[in-house]
Design a protein around this motif. Structure first.
Motif, PDB file in Angstrom:
ATOM      1  N   HIS A 191       0.859  -1.193   0.000  1.00 35.66           N
ATOM      2  CA  HIS A 191       0.000   0.000   0.000  1.00 35.66           C
ATOM      3  C   HIS A 191       0.889   1.233   0.000  1.00 35.66           C
ATOM      4  O   HIS A 191       2.048   1.172   0.409  1.00 35.66           O
ATOM      5  CB  HIS A 191      -0.885   0.043   1.250  1.00 35.66           C
ATOM      6  CG  HIS A 191      -2.033  -0.909   1.260  1.00 35.66           C
ATOM      7  ND1 HIS A 191      -3.170  -0.731   0.498  1.00 35.66           N
ATOM      8  CD2 HIS A 191      -2.225  -2.056   1.960  1.00 35.66           C
ATOM      9  CE1 HIS A 191      -4.001  -1.717   0.728  1.00 35.66           C
ATOM     10  NE2 HIS A 191      -3.459  -2.541   1.608  1.00 35.66           N
ATOM     11  N   SER A 202       0.725   5.877   0.309  1.00 40.75           N
ATOM     12  CA  SER A 202      -0.048   7.068   0.652  1.00 40.75           C
ATOM     13  C   SER A 202       0.663   8.292   0.087  1.00 40.75           C
ATOM     14  O   SER A 202       1.889   8.394   0.169  1.00 40.75           O
ATOM     15  CB  SER A 202      -0.171   7.187   2.170  1.00 40.75           C
ATOM     16  OG  SER A 202      -0.688   8.453   2.532  1.00 40.75           O
ATOM     17  N   ASP A 220      -3.726   4.185  -1.084  1.00 38.56           N
ATOM     18  CA  ASP A 220      -4.106   3.417  -2.266  1.00 38.56           C
ATOM     19  C   ASP A 220      -3.367   2.099  -2.257  1.00 38.56           C
ATOM     20  O   ASP A 220      -2.384   1.911  -1.514  1.00 38.56           O
ATOM     21  CB  ASP A 220      -3.783   4.194  -3.543  1.00 38.56           C
ATOM     22  CG  ASP A 220      -4.645   3.755  -4.718  1.00 38.56           C
ATOM     23  OD1 ASP A 220      -4.640   4.450  -5.748  1.00 38.56           O
ATOM     24  OD2 ASP A 220      -5.326   2.696  -4.609  1.00 38.56           O
ATOM     25  N   GLN A 221      -3.854   1.159  -3.075  1.00 29.12           N
ATOM     26  CA  GLN A 221      -3.296  -0.192  -3.103  1.00 29.12           C
ATOM     27  C   GLN A 221      -2.108  -0.284  -4.037  1.00 29.12           C
ATOM     28  O   GLN A 221      -2.049   0.383  -5.069  1.00 29.12           O
ATOM     29  CB  GLN A 221      -4.376  -1.180  -3.543  1.00 29.12           C
ATOM     30  CG  GLN A 221      -5.558  -1.259  -2.600  1.00 29.12           C
ATOM     31  CD  GLN A 221      -6.595  -2.270  -3.086  1.00 29.12           C
ATOM     32  OE1 GLN A 221      -6.521  -2.759  -4.201  1.00 29.12           O
ATOM     33  NE2 GLN A 221      -7.552  -2.567  -2.239  1.00 29.12           N
TER      34      GLN A 221
END
Lengths: 110, 112
Positions: B47, B49, B56-57
């Motif tokens: 993940h 950021s 988000d993945q």
């Protein structure tokens, strides 16, 4: 995301120059090329970054041809302490989605 | 200036247990990421950021949750640990997408 291809391993001797080439055929216009070094049991450490032509710092040089489909990390006069795994990264245009390939294991022999 | 700090350094869990891996950075970096590294392999993005409140993945997000309530912290949660999640986990941060990443020293996680 730009996929990278590097040799799996390379052997060298102390005092020699080591050149590692990374292929990234589908690199995007805004992508940067970054190289990291990783020792066992440690996180990767930044070595050098470039966009085009040649970049040099106190530890390495990075050569990027005009088509930017490959790049070559050059380590001058390696020592035993340069034995590590070296990763080539191409910065994804979509924010922080950086892709690490398998890396190149460099073994420096006495 | 400590850089990127990960805790704990080592952890053993039983299958089904939950756990949070902590990551903190003191460089005021907007971008933070979690990677896992399996033996002899490169790093795979779990993940990421791009700022507080935004995550988000990555490539392998299944089984992991993240949140980013502050700029400094980016914890990774395993809700129900599985043996396939045995790995070394690295947290990284960077100023923005054109700057190199700073990595922590990793958390070695074993799930029995």
């Amino acid at each position: 995301l730009a996929k990278t291809t590097q040799p799996i391993s390379m052997d060298s001797y102390e005092g020699q120059e080591v050149n590692i080439t990374c292929s990234h055929n589908n690199i995007a216009t805004n992508d940067y090329i970054t190289w990291y070094q990783q020792f066992p049991s440690q996180g990767p450490r930044f070595i050098i970054q470039g966009y085009k032509t040649k970049v040099t710092n106190e530890v390495a040089s990075l050569f990027i041809p005009a088509d930017r489909k490959s790049s070559t990390l050059s380590l001058p006069r390696v020592s035993l302490s340069d034995t590590a795994v070296y990763y080539c990264l191409v910065a994804g245009a979509a924010g922080n989605k950086l892709t690490f390939g398998g890396g190149t294991r460099v073994l420096v022999k006495p | 200036n400590a850089g990127v700090t990960q805790t704990p350094k080592f952890q053993v869990l039983k299958t089904g247990q939950s756990m949070t891996l902590q990551c903190a950075q003191d460089m005021n970096h907007e971008y933070m990421s979690w990677y896992r590294q399996d033996p002899g392999m490169g790093l795979r993005l779990i993940h990421y950021s791009v700022g507080a409140g935004i995550t988000d993945q990555g490539e392998v997000p299944n089984g992991y949750n993240v949140s980013r309530s502050t700029t400094e912290d980016f914890p990774l949660r395993l809700l129900s640990a599985a043996p396939s999640q045995t790995s070394v986990y690295f947290c990284a941060s960077r100023r923005d997408r054109e700057w190199p990443q700073h990595f922590g020293d990793g958390t070695r996680l074993s799930i029995l």
